[in-house]
Design a protein around this motif. Structure first.
Motif, PDB file in Angstrom:
ATOM      1  N   ASN A   1      -5.294  -1.119   3.678  1.00 17.98           N
ATOM      2  CA  ASN A   1      -5.588  -0.152   4.555  1.00 17.98           C
ATOM      3  C   ASN A   1      -6.229   0.992   3.689  1.00 17.98           C
ATOM      4  O   ASN A   1      -5.814   2.156   3.436  1.00 17.98           O
ATOM      5  CB  ASN A   1      -4.381   0.719   5.060  1.00 17.98           C
TER       6      ASN A   1
ATOM      7  N   LEU B   1     -10.657  -0.831  -1.262  1.00 25.67           N
ATOM      8  CA  LEU B   1      -9.948  -0.521  -2.621  1.00 25.67           C
ATOM      9  C   LEU B   1      -9.234  -1.636  -3.035  1.00 25.67           C
ATOM     10  O   LEU B   1      -8.496  -2.405  -2.345  1.00 25.67           O
ATOM     11  CB  LEU B   1      -8.820   0.807  -2.125  1.00 25.67           C
TER      12      LEU B   1
ATOM     13  N   HIS C   1      -6.763   5.859   2.127  1.00 26.24           N
ATOM     14  CA  HIS C   1      -6.937   6.553   0.667  1.00 26.24           C
ATOM     15  C   HIS C   1      -8.197   7.538   0.753  1.00 26.24           C
ATOM     16  O   HIS C   1      -9.070   7.209   1.320  1.00 26.24           O
ATOM     17  CB  HIS C   1      -7.003   5.514  -0.434  1.00 26.24           C
TER      18      HIS C   1
ATOM     19  N   CYS D   1      -6.115  -3.610  -1.087  1.00 26.13           N
ATOM     20  CA  CYS D   1      -5.312  -2.737  -0.285  1.00 26.13           C
ATOM     21  C   CYS D   1      -5.591  -2.908   1.197  1.00 26.13           C
ATOM     22  O   CYS D   1      -6.879  -3.063   1.510  1.00 26.13           O
ATOM     23  CB  CYS D   1      -5.597  -1.267  -0.407  1.00 26.13           C
TER      24      CYS D   1
ATOM     25  N   CYS E   1       0.753  -1.326   0.052  1.00 28.32           N
ATOM     26  CA  CYS E   1      -0.126   0.030   0.011  1.00 28.32           C
ATOM     27  C   CYS E   1       0.904   1.251  -0.103  1.00 28.32           C
ATOM     28  O   CYS E   1       1.835   1.438   0.852  1.00 28.32           O
ATOM     29  CB  CYS E   1      -0.799   0.030   1.254  1.00 28.32           C
ATOM     30  N   SER E   2       0.318   2.372  -0.997  1.00 33.93           N
ATOM     31  CA  SER E   2       1.434   3.443  -0.941  1.00 33.93           C
ATOM     32  C   SER E   2       1.464   4.161   0.214  1.00 33.93           C
ATOM     33  O   SER E   2       2.237   5.132   0.401  1.00 33.93           O
ATOM     34  CB  SER E   2       0.842   4.277  -2.204  1.00 33.93           C
TER      35      SER E   2
HETATM   36 ZN   LIG Z   1      -3.325   1.403   0.103  1.00 32.58          ZN
END
Ligand SMILES: [Zn+2]
Ligand SMILES: [Zn+2]
Length: 248
Positions: A219, A235, A223, A217, A194-195
């Motif tokens: 988390n 997501l 986002h 994702c 996850c970014s």
């Molecule tokens: Zn993420």
């Protein structure tokens, strides 16, 4: 008298030999150095030309498939042979490094995407010098030709989804059971995260015969929904739909 003459002869002979010896030694060293530098560079630039001719083939196929879909209400061909049958192309190109046919992915008549992949990307050199290897080489709909994996937010989902589909093309339509399989096979360097939180993405598949997969994702609450202030409930990337963002 004769003896002196003989002696003189041999000394001059010896002198000439040494000069020659040094001349040829230096000559050989210089030539070998030139060859050591020149030959690998030649081989590399030739192999790089082969790589770019393979990407050229992929780009052409991608454009032709896109043209086909324009003529067919947005549907993609079911296989590449259709393009020859319907005279979009005279004959199908092959990868110049192996002579093997390109691999094609589409998910039935209502597929939302298509991928054309080089059958043997790892036999191509990379663009980073003679020691580099091409991990992946493909054309993905709406994306053009890609040669690897870019770990940015949307791209990490999209590329991972594409890479999983490329895996299925060489595994009888089966999807990998774990993301680490892709890492072991050098399709990806690391399992994408996850970014926002850097936690690994979650991969979901129900066994070897599942024709569906999803990447989540871990988390989504970190986002924002399309740049707004509201946070996401989930997501994910779904095989048939692409990236889905669900608002809270
Ligand atoms: Zn993420
Ligand atoms: Zn190729």
């Amino acid at each position: 008298m004769n003896e002196i003459m003989e002696e003189e002869k041999t000394t001059t002979k010896k002198k000439i030999n040494w000069k020659r010896f040094w001349f040829w030694l230096i000559f050989l060293i210089v030539i070998s150095l030139l060859l050591i530098i020149y030959i690998p560079n030649r081989i590399y630039s030739r192999r790089k030309a082969v790589l770019s001719s393979c990407s050229g083939n992929l780009r052409n196929l991608g454009i032709i498939i896109t043209n086909y879909s324009t003529d067919h209400k947005g549907h993609y061909p079911q296989n590449l042979e259709v393009l020859v049958e319907q005279k979009y192309i005279l004959e199908l190109p092959v990868c110049p490094v192996s002579g093997k046919s390109y691999l094609y992915y589409s998910d039935g008549w209502n597929s939302t995407d298509f991928i054309v992949s080089c059958p043997n990307p790892q036999e191509h050199v990379g663009s980073q010098g003679p020691k580099s290897v091409t991990r992946l080489l493909y054309y993905a709909s709406g994306r053009g030709v890609s040669g690897g994996y870019t770990p940015s937010y949307v791209d990490s989902f999209y590329n991972l989804g594409t890479i999983i589909k490329i895996y299925s093309m060489t595994h009888g339509g089966h999807y990998p059971q774990h993301l680490r399989v892709l890492k072991d096979m050098k399709y990806i360097e690391e399992i994408p995260t996850c970014s926002k939180t850097k936690k690994p993405l979650i991969y979901q598949i129900n066994g070897w015969d599942d024709d569906d997969f999803t990447i989540w994702c871990p988390n989504p609450e970190k986002h924002n929904y399309y740049g707004s202030k509201s946070k996401l409930k989930s997501l994910y990337y779904h095989k048939g739909e692409g990236i889905i963002e669900v608002e809270k």
